[in-house]
Design a protein around this motif. Structure first.
Motif, PDB file in Angstrom:
ATOM      1  N   GLU A  87       6.944  -7.816 -15.072  1.00 54.75           N
ATOM      2  CA  GLU A  87       6.547  -7.978 -16.427  1.00 54.75           C
ATOM      3  C   GLU A  87       4.703  -8.186 -16.148  1.00 54.75           C
ATOM      4  N   HIS A  88       4.513  -8.797 -14.935  1.00 52.54           N
ATOM      5  CA  HIS A  88       3.005  -9.319 -14.827  1.00 52.54           C
ATOM      6  C   HIS A  88       2.424  -8.311 -13.849  1.00 52.54           C
ATOM      7  N   LEU A  89       3.034  -7.719 -12.611  1.00 51.27           N
ATOM      8  CA  LEU A  89       2.184  -7.078 -11.903  1.00 51.27           C
ATOM      9  C   LEU A  89       1.246  -5.864 -12.319  1.00 51.27           C
ATOM     10  N   PRO A  90       0.091  -5.930 -11.940  1.00 51.55           N
ATOM     11  CA  PRO A  90      -0.838  -4.759 -12.504  1.00 51.55           C
ATOM     12  C   PRO A  90      -0.134  -3.329 -11.850  1.00 51.55           C
ATOM     13  N   GLU A  91      -0.535  -2.287 -12.880  1.00 50.19           N
ATOM     14  CA  GLU A  91      -0.232  -0.888 -12.328  1.00 50.19           C
ATOM     15  C   GLU A  91      -0.501  -0.599 -11.069  1.00 50.19           C
ATOM     16  N   GLY A  92       0.403   0.203 -10.283  1.00 53.98           N
ATOM     17  CA  GLY A  92       0.192   0.617  -8.958  1.00 53.98           C
ATOM     18  C   GLY A  92       0.525  -0.299  -7.827  1.00 53.98           C
ATOM     19  N   VAL A  93       1.200  -1.544  -8.261  1.00 51.39           N
ATOM     20  CA  VAL A  93       1.314  -2.449  -7.107  1.00 51.39           C
ATOM     21  C   VAL A  93       2.815  -2.393  -7.150  1.00 51.39           C
ATOM     22  N   ARG A  94       3.774  -2.048  -6.149  1.00 56.89           N
ATOM     23  CA  ARG A  94       5.030  -2.032  -5.724  1.00 56.89           C
ATOM     24  C   ARG A  94       5.609  -2.975  -5.000  1.00 56.89           C
ATOM     25  N   PHE A  95       6.742  -3.163  -5.462  1.00 58.12           N
ATOM     26  CA  PHE A  95       7.552  -4.187  -4.910  1.00 58.12           C
ATOM     27  C   PHE A  95       8.970  -3.757  -4.768  1.00 58.12           C
ATOM     28  N   ASP A 108       1.030  -3.870  15.150  1.00 56.80           N
ATOM     29  CA  ASP A 108      -0.104  -3.296  15.081  1.00 56.80           C
ATOM     30  C   ASP A 108      -1.148  -3.596  13.891  1.00 56.80           C
ATOM     31  N   GLN A 109      -1.923  -2.830  13.644  1.00 57.22           N
ATOM     32  CA  GLN A 109      -2.923  -3.305  12.520  1.00 57.22           C
ATOM     33  C   GLN A 109      -2.740  -3.118  11.268  1.00 57.22           C
ATOM     34  N   ARG A 110      -1.314  -2.737  10.946  1.00 56.07           N
ATOM     35  CA  ARG A 110      -1.055  -2.488   9.510  1.00 56.07           C
ATOM     36  C   ARG A 110      -0.694  -3.775   8.695  1.00 56.07           C
ATOM     37  N   GLY A 111      -0.418  -3.545   7.377  1.00 60.25           N
ATOM     38  CA  GLY A 111      -0.041  -4.535   6.538  1.00 60.25           C
ATOM     39  C   GLY A 111      -1.061  -5.033   5.740  1.00 60.25           C
ATOM     40  N   GLU A 112      -2.314  -4.582   5.651  1.00 60.63           N
ATOM     41  CA  GLU A 112      -3.343  -5.214   5.166  1.00 60.63           C
ATOM     42  C   GLU A 112      -3.300  -5.128   3.686  1.00 60.63           C
ATOM     43  N   HIS A 113      -2.632  -4.281   2.914  1.00 56.63           N
ATOM     44  CA  HIS A 113      -2.173  -4.202   1.541  1.00 56.63           C
ATOM     45  C   HIS A 113      -0.806  -4.473   1.005  1.00 56.63           C
ATOM     46  N   LEU A 169       5.844  -6.769  -1.328  1.00 51.20           N
ATOM     47  CA  LEU A 169       4.904  -6.019  -2.194  1.00 51.20           C
ATOM     48  C   LEU A 169       3.640  -5.278  -1.497  1.00 51.20           C
ATOM     49  N   THR A 170       3.602  -4.189  -2.056  1.00 46.52           N
ATOM     50  CA  THR A 170       2.585  -3.059  -1.752  1.00 46.52           C
ATOM     51  C   THR A 170       1.371  -2.968  -2.822  1.00 46.52           C
ATOM     52  N   ALA A 171       0.005  -3.353  -2.321  1.00 46.61           N
ATOM     53  CA  ALA A 171      -0.892  -3.117  -3.369  1.00 46.61           C
ATOM     54  C   ALA A 171      -1.434  -1.807  -3.121  1.00 46.61           C
ATOM     55  N   PRO A 172      -2.249  -1.336  -4.060  1.00 48.75           N
ATOM     56  CA  PRO A 172      -2.799   0.033  -3.645  1.00 48.75           C
ATOM     57  C   PRO A 172      -3.969  -0.312  -3.081  1.00 48.75           C
ATOM     58  N   ASP A 173      -4.655   0.850  -2.253  1.00 46.50           N
ATOM     59  CA  ASP A 173      -5.569   0.705  -1.434  1.00 46.50           C
ATOM     60  C   ASP A 173      -6.850   0.238  -2.102  1.00 46.50           C
ATOM     61  N   ALA A 180      -0.628 -11.864  -9.909  1.00 45.45           N
ATOM     62  CA  ALA A 180      -0.927 -10.529 -10.776  1.00 45.45           C
ATOM     63  C   ALA A 180      -2.570 -10.583 -11.008  1.00 45.45           C
ATOM     64  N   SER A 181      -2.949 -11.762 -11.315  1.00 43.72           N
ATOM     65  CA  SER A 181      -4.397 -11.935 -11.688  1.00 43.72           C
ATOM     66  C   SER A 181      -5.171 -11.886 -10.736  1.00 43.72           C
ATOM     67  N   ALA A 182      -4.832 -12.402  -9.291  1.00 39.93           N
ATOM     68  CA  ALA A 182      -5.678 -12.187  -8.212  1.00 39.93           C
ATOM     69  C   ALA A 182      -5.650 -10.775  -7.982  1.00 39.93           C
ATOM     70  N   LEU A 183      -4.549 -10.115  -7.985  1.00 43.85           N
ATOM     71  CA  LEU A 183      -4.564  -8.774  -7.601  1.00 43.85           C
ATOM     72  C   LEU A 183      -5.458  -8.013  -8.535  1.00 43.85           C
ATOM     73  N   ALA A 184      -5.538  -8.125  -9.646  1.00 44.61           N
ATOM     74  CA  ALA A 184      -6.162  -7.389 -10.602  1.00 44.61           C
ATOM     75  C   ALA A 184      -7.607  -7.466 -10.515  1.00 44.61           C
ATOM     76  N   SER A 185      -8.073  -8.889 -10.166  1.00 41.05           N
ATOM     77  CA  SER A 185      -9.478  -9.179  -9.941  1.00 41.05           C
ATOM     78  C   SER A 185     -10.004  -8.624  -8.555  1.00 41.05           C
ATOM     79  N   ALA A 186      -9.101  -8.359  -7.849  1.00 43.56           N
ATOM     80  CA  ALA A 186      -9.600  -7.818  -6.355  1.00 43.56           C
ATOM     81  C   ALA A 186      -9.752  -6.053  -6.406  1.00 43.56           C
ATOM     82  N   ASP A 187      -9.099  -5.737  -7.488  1.00 44.57           N
ATOM     83  CA  ASP A 187      -9.055  -4.296  -7.476  1.00 44.57           C
ATOM     84  C   ASP A 187     -10.356  -3.639  -7.922  1.00 44.57           C
ATOM     85  N   ARG A 188     -10.703  -2.681  -6.748  1.00 45.89           N
ATOM     86  CA  ARG A 188     -12.341  -2.117  -7.019  1.00 45.89           C
ATOM     87  C   ARG A 188     -12.262  -0.989  -7.865  1.00 45.89           C
ATOM     88  N   ARG A 189     -11.176  -0.485  -8.530  1.00 43.04           N
ATOM     89  CA  ARG A 189     -11.236   0.789  -9.181  1.00 43.04           C
ATOM     90  C   ARG A 189     -12.111   0.737 -10.059  1.00 43.04           C
TER      91      ARG A 189
END
Lengths: 406, 406
Positions: free
Chosen positions: B320-328, B370-375, B339-343, B397-406
């Protein structure tokens, strides 16, 4: 369902194990812990506390209350529950003259885990460490598994020989990183380090940047009225005190502690993530309750009297029955007496005679990192009933006499 | 008495610690275990079981009886108490289709100690091991501390990619000694290994003499009616099954098990001498009593229903709440969603926004060597109240939305 494994193959184990695994030390302890007795053998072997010293009534009384604390059944902080650490820091202040700061004290799952963590954080393969000879076999196994080079210093009736340690420290070779010592009622000899030597030891450690790992497993079980200060209280800058509640509470919940410099404790807590993550919450809360109620101190007094009486029976029996030429130490606390037989006793014949007579002990070789100890052995009087001790000593004495080739 | 340590000197710690200690991994777990909550933050971070699943009544009922058993408060055999091992071997026969022989089953102080023992016995510095990516951070820390070289295979919705593992095994370099896998309701993704892949995996392991270390921490907490056979039941010759009772009984007594080939169990028991010598006797007897009374099985059924309901609330809120493009991921059991957030989401801005919003999680980087997992990030719904989950997800969800630079 099948009742036996349907093993198709077998992995090539001989080339899969890590390098140190080929070593088969450690089996002595496994054998001791397995030992249930029950076949008529009188077992002077295991260093088990006597069940009479376990606080069953106190535990039954506090259990239902403790269960209401959410921390009892949940994961807890790796360093230990704050309440237990607070009580025990105060206890150390009252009984050892020094209160560890919050980041200088952690709870472990028994003394052996504590020592294991210290070894894990400090010993790289090839590092030099120093132990008393003889010393606790569990420590020897820990150092061997870490591929340490283990040097020894002798023990006499005043504890470890500090002059011998100084010669070792000023001798050739890479300096050792640490010395492992049991200053109070040592395992296996029962003797304690004199106060004078304690001061000399910490001064020496400071001059040589040597960490002292002080095992206080039997410290509270002294038979006399006075005792020497702990090494940690004399020099908290160079001492890691490793303790256990197995002898003053119960081994049944696996709880011990380490008081040490904050730099070290910080790393030990991290290392504990790779053993059990945290010690038992239930056990920690039961111990805290036992401690704050005053019953921990009462229990220690009762245990001292209990083991003092038992030690006297043991010592009297040894004096009465041992053949001439067999020496034994007179412990001033703890669980153990150390026997040295004359060279004329044949070790194989003695082992066989003791088995046939129905008496067990731990052979001396387990307490040395080298080939010594063939004519020595450790006797534990802690769990053998008063009435049985003389008979066990008689069996031992007759086995020694029959194996003497004079 | 003095109240602060009277430190005269300071040991040169920087050159005293063992080589692996410089690594500061492990702090994530320490931080999670320390985390008491209480500041209004909604904590999706720790993988803690919910206290509602803890058997308080059963424990209160059996405690006084258990205390009469001498094994409850004494040291016990390193491999575990015979009664508990007998009950649990039978339980495995009934529920996993295979009964381990006496020398193929040991009791540990939780799953993490079990894994730590396996690493200690098998991994020399420089040895290759394989893990799933992402995987349980505690395992990564264990391998890093043993100075292993850690390769990864990807995980998809059917679990670990066995074809990718085969390419790795047939590729260049020294063959890996073991693969660490969590086939059921994986930590951190929540997905399970398909039955088909299980058969392929054990066949592959047999062909390549690869030990499979199977972590079954969440196996009993499936939401569906059917489940796949355990890897150990399919191939006890090449699988070490590492389990914990922390999620089906309580973490408060530190109890787990290992079922594995006898050659390996023999060495693991020896190695346990250097951690805690034996697991809690009290805890083992309480667990055996709980198991034999039938309440262990009832408790598992209740826990499945409990976490299934909670998972649904979590999944619905995410949908219901996750912004578009965030997978779970949609977990089929256990405690976790991944959760996987968009780049386009800025990791630093997101971290800051989540902290400000009052919601916590475990950052994805902790689950990769290794160096993965940033998103990416792990959410645990196991200990957050039903009513609080939607609010936590809204904050996230609101934190993810606010940090999305699109």
């Amino acid at each position: 369902m099948t009742t036996t494994p349907n093993a198709i193959g077998r992995l090539p184990w001989e080339r899969m194990f890590a390098g140190h695994v080929a070593d088969d030390s450690g089996d002595v302890i496994t054998a001791i812990l397995k030992q249930a007795g029950g076949d008529g053998t009188i077992a002077f072997s295991g260093g088990f506390p006597h069940p009479a010293t376990f606080p069953k009534d106190a535990l039954a009384e506090s259990f239902t209350r403790i269960l209401q604390d959410p921390a009892s059944l949940q994961y807890g902080p790796t360093a230990g529950l704050p309440g237990l650490r607070d009580w025990f820091a105060g206890w150390l202040a009252d009984h050892d003259g020094l209160r560890p700061a919050e980041d200088e004290l952690m709870i472990t799952s028994g003394g052996m885990e504590g020592l294991g963590l210290v070894v894990k954080c400090l010993v790289d393969p090839g590092d030099r460490v120093v132990v008393e000879a003889p010393t606790f076999m569990g420590a020897l196994v820990s150092f061997q598994r870490a591929s340490a080079r283990t040097d020894t210093v002798p023990v006499d009736s005043d504890g470890l020989d500090v002059d011998a340690l100084e010669r070792l420290l000023t001798g050739p070779g890479t300096p050792p990183k640490l010395i492992y010592t049991i200053p109070d009622h040592q395992n296996p000899t029962g003797v304690s380090l004199s106060t004078e030597r304690r001061h000399a030891l910490v001064a020496l450690a400071r001059r040589h940047d040597l960490l002292i790992v002080e095992d206080v497993a039997y410290r509270e079980l002294g038979f006399g009225d006075v005792r020497s200060p702990s090494l940690w209280s004399l020099a908290p800058d160079v001492v890691a005190q490793v303790g256990t509640f197995s002898k003053t509470f119960t081994p049944g919940m696996r709880i011990g502690w380490i008081s040490a410099p904050a730099e070290l404790v910080g790393q030990l807590v991290r290392a504990k993530q790779n053993t059990d993550q945290c010690s038992s919450g239930l056990g920690q809360l039961l111990l805290e309750d036992y401690g704050r109620s005053g019953r921990f101190d009462q229990g220690i007094l009762a245990s001292r009297a209990f083991y003092r009486a038992r030690n006297r029976i043991m010592t009297d029996a040894l004096a009465e029955h041992l053949p001439e030429g067999v020496r034994f130490t007179r412990a001033d606390g703890g669980f153990f007496t150390w026997l040295t037989a004359p060279d004329t006793v044949d070790p194989d014949a003695f082992r066989e005679a003791a088995r046939a007579a129905g008496v067990s002990y731990v052979p001396g070789a387990a307490f040395y990192p080298d080939q010594r100890g063939e004519h020595e052995l450790r006797l534990s009087y802690s769990r053998v009933d008063d009435a049985t001790i003389p008979e066990g000593v008689r069996r031992l004495a007759s086995a020694l006499a029959s194996a003497d080739r004079r």
